[in-house]
Write a protein that holds these residues in place. Structure first.
Motif, mmCIF file in Angstrom:
data_model
loop_
_atom_site.group_PDB
_atom_site.id
_atom_site.type_symbol
_atom_site.label_atom_id
_atom_site.label_comp_id
_atom_site.label_asym_id
_atom_site.label_seq_id
_atom_site.Cartn_x
_atom_site.Cartn_y
_atom_site.Cartn_z
ATOM 1 N N ILE A 99 -3.272 2.088 -3.708
ATOM 2 C CA ILE A 99 -3.095 3.487 -3.325
ATOM 3 C C ILE A 99 -4.258 3.883 -2.432
ATOM 4 O O ILE A 99 -5.416 3.664 -2.774
ATOM 5 C CB ILE A 99 -3.046 4.411 -4.552
ATOM 6 N N ILE A 100 -3.939 4.425 -1.271
ATOM 7 C CA ILE A 100 -4.965 4.963 -0.381
ATOM 8 C C ILE A 100 -4.740 6.467 -0.286
ATOM 9 O O ILE A 100 -3.712 6.931 0.201
ATOM 10 C CB ILE A 100 -4.916 4.313 1.008
ATOM 11 N N LEU A 101 -5.708 7.235 -0.781
ATOM 12 C CA LEU A 101 -5.604 8.683 -0.781
ATOM 13 C C LEU A 101 -6.073 9.251 0.556
ATOM 14 O O LEU A 101 -6.583 8.533 1.419
ATOM 15 C CB LEU A 101 -6.407 9.256 -1.944
ATOM 16 N N TRP A 102 -5.905 10.575 0.717
ATOM 17 C CA TRP A 102 -6.175 11.193 2.016
ATOM 18 C C TRP A 102 -7.648 11.252 2.361
ATOM 19 O O TRP A 102 -7.999 11.540 3.505
ATOM 20 C CB TRP A 102 -5.538 12.575 2.082
ATOM 21 N N ASP A 103 -8.512 10.955 1.399
ATOM 22 C CA ASP A 103 -9.934 10.851 1.730
ATOM 23 C C ASP A 103 -10.308 9.418 2.105
ATOM 24 O O ASP A 103 -11.485 9.086 2.220
ATOM 25 C CB ASP A 103 -10.796 11.333 0.564
ATOM 26 N N GLU A 104 -9.277 8.568 2.263
ATOM 27 C CA GLU A 104 -9.395 7.152 2.638
ATOM 28 C C GLU A 104 -9.949 6.280 1.513
ATOM 29 O O GLU A 104 -10.315 5.126 1.746
ATOM 30 C CB GLU A 104 -10.227 6.990 3.911
ATOM 31 N N ARG A 107 0.174 23.471 -2.597
ATOM 32 C CA ARG A 107 -0.117 22.420 -1.621
ATOM 33 C C ARG A 107 0.709 21.177 -1.935
ATOM 34 O O ARG A 107 0.977 20.880 -3.099
ATOM 35 C CB ARG A 107 -1.606 22.068 -1.655
ATOM 36 N N LEU A 108 1.074 20.474 -0.892
ATOM 37 C CA LEU A 108 1.928 19.286 -1.002
ATOM 38 C C LEU A 108 1.254 18.099 -0.334
ATOM 39 O O LEU A 108 0.706 18.218 0.760
ATOM 40 C CB LEU A 108 3.277 19.548 -0.319
ATOM 41 N N VAL A 109 1.312 16.945 -1.009
ATOM 42 C CA VAL A 109 0.818 15.681 -0.446
ATOM 43 C C VAL A 109 1.923 14.644 -0.615
ATOM 44 O O VAL A 109 2.520 14.536 -1.693
ATOM 45 C CB VAL A 109 -0.455 15.194 -1.165
ATOM 46 N N ILE A 110 2.170 13.881 0.429
ATOM 47 C CA ILE A 110 3.232 12.866 0.394
ATOM 48 C C ILE A 110 2.634 11.487 0.618
ATOM 49 O O ILE A 110 1.826 11.284 1.530
ATOM 50 C CB ILE A 110 4.300 13.151 1.462
ATOM 51 N N GLY A 111 3.037 10.528 -0.225
ATOM 52 C CA GLY A 111 2.623 9.142 -0.076
ATOM 53 C C GLY A 111 3.827 8.263 0.184
ATOM 54 O O GLY A 111 4.862 8.404 -0.476
ATOM 55 N N GLN A 112 3.709 7.362 1.157
ATOM 56 C CA GLN A 112 4.806 6.454 1.488
ATOM 57 C C GLN A 112 4.299 5.021 1.533
ATOM 58 O O GLN A 112 3.143 4.766 1.881
ATOM 59 C CB GLN A 112 5.429 6.832 2.830
ATOM 60 N N MET A 113 5.183 4.097 1.183
ATOM 61 C CA MET A 113 4.838 2.687 1.248
ATOM 62 C C MET A 113 4.706 2.264 2.696
ATOM 63 O O MET A 113 5.581 2.546 3.523
ATOM 64 C CB MET A 113 5.891 1.856 0.515
ATOM 65 N N GLN A 130 0.826 -1.204 0.000
ATOM 66 C CA GLN A 130 0.000 0.000 0.000
ATOM 67 C C GLN A 130 0.860 1.254 0.000
ATOM 68 O O GLN A 130 1.885 1.330 0.687
ATOM 69 C CB GLN A 130 -0.899 0.027 1.240
ATOM 70 N N LEU A 131 0.445 2.220 -0.790
ATOM 71 C CA LEU A 131 1.026 3.557 -0.757
ATOM 72 C C LEU A 131 -0.003 4.459 -0.088
ATOM 73 O O LEU A 131 -1.118 4.643 -0.606
ATOM 74 C CB LEU A 131 1.347 4.054 -2.162
ATOM 75 N N LEU A 132 0.346 5.006 1.063
ATOM 76 C CA LEU A 132 -0.585 5.802 1.860
ATOM 77 C C LEU A 132 -0.248 7.279 1.744
ATOM 78 O O LEU A 132 0.880 7.698 2.048
ATOM 79 C CB LEU A 132 -0.507 5.384 3.335
ATOM 80 N N PHE A 133 -1.217 8.078 1.318
ATOM 81 C CA PHE A 133 -1.020 9.520 1.190
ATOM 82 C C PHE A 133 -1.579 10.249 2.403
ATOM 83 O O PHE A 133 -2.679 9.958 2.869
ATOM 84 C CB PHE A 133 -1.701 10.047 -0.078
ATOM 85 N N ASN A 134 -0.808 11.217 2.895
ATOM 86 C CA ASN A 134 -1.279 12.023 4.019
ATOM 87 C C ASN A 134 -2.129 13.185 3.522
ATOM 88 O O ASN A 134 -2.322 13.376 2.320
ATOM 89 C CB ASN A 134 -0.090 12.543 4.846
ATOM 90 N N LEU A 135 -2.651 13.962 4.447
ATOM 91 C CA LEU A 135 -3.457 15.124 4.092
ATOM 92 C C LEU A 135 -2.596 16.188 3.421
ATOM 93 O O LEU A 135 -1.410 16.332 3.743
ATOM 94 C CB LEU A 135 -4.103 15.717 5.345
ATOM 95 N N PRO A 136 -3.172 16.958 2.511
ATOM 96 C CA PRO A 136 -2.414 18.054 1.894
ATOM 97 C C PRO A 136 -2.015 19.091 2.937
ATOM 98 O O PRO A 136 -2.737 19.348 3.905
ATOM 99 C CB PRO A 136 -3.403 18.660 0.891
#
Length: 227
Positions: free
Chosen positions: A217-222, A151-157, A2-8
């Motif tokens: 991929i899991i985006l910040w809106d889950e 705005r910046l969003v970061i996704g990590q494994m 999974q690649l999880l993205f945090n909030l912007p």
């Protein structure tokens, strides 16, 4: 994997972004050692390290943060960039250095010691086009561009301290190529109701990368996006 993205986050909430107050005549570019650079005096902030100055602990942490990152600009038109910063090389660049370069490109700033040097930042065609639009927009509004809209969003494994470049590139490629409409979905999160064709895509290409087992991929809106 999974690649999880945090909030912007708003970049200027965590960094001082000094304006480039130098004059830019006709919004031109010239070829230099290392690529293309704006044809103007050296930026008033002078160097890449001073393009973004951390003001919070989170901002400081981005020097050693790695993953897939996305940048969204709002003015004068929505613009989107997706890139990677892996930590499996000898001297990996963290996300802070990467976004510092993008800030320089967005404001059309020249940071080379002379006009024949880029100062380590090449300005590709997509960024040239966008920087000219921004420069005109802020000039017409009689203000300086401090990237307050960025705005910046970061996704990590997930569950991994190692963020290998090739595996990150696979996820970047999915987003860049809009596989299963993932980029369209991301656009709607950044700019609800936006027309896909109105967004400037600043990423010029991507490598296929190496797929992980059961990539998600899991985006910040889950929301969950499986591949």
């Amino acid at each position: 994997m999974q690649l999880l993205f945090n909030l912007p986050i708003k970049i200027d909430d965590h960094f001082l972004i000094p304006a480039d107050t130098t004059t830019w005549t006709a919004y031109g570019y010239s070829r230099a050692i290392g690529g293309m650079t704006p044809y103007r005096d050296r930026a008033s902030f002078a160097t890449l390290s001073k393009a973004l100055v951390p003001t919070t602990s989170y901002g400081k942490s981005l020097s050693n943060t790695f993953g897939v990152y996305m940048i969204a600009f709002d003015y004068p038109r929505p613009a989107f960039y997706v890139g990677v910063a892996g930590n499996d090389g000898r001297a990996p660049d963290g996300i802070k250095k990467r976004i510092s370069k993008h800030r320089v490109k967005a404001t059309g700033s020249h940071i080379g010691l002379t006009q024949s040097k880029t100062g380590g930042v090449h300005h590709p065609m997509q960024w040239q086009y966008f920087a000219k639009l921004r420069a005109r927009y802020f000039f017409e509004n009689d203000t300086f561009d401090r990237c307050a809209d960025a705005r910046l969003v970061i996704g990590q494994m997930a569950l991994s301290s190692l963020q290998p470049t090739t595996k990150l590139e696979y996820f970047e490629h999915l987003i860049y190529e809009n596989v299963n409409n993932i980029r369209d979905y991301i656009y709607q999160l950044f700019w609800p109701g936006v027309e896909q064709s109105s967004v400037i895509l600043l990423t010029s290409g991507s490598n296929n990368g190496l797929a992980s087992q059961s990539p998600e991929i899991i985006l910040w809106d889950e929301s969950l996006h499986q591949y």
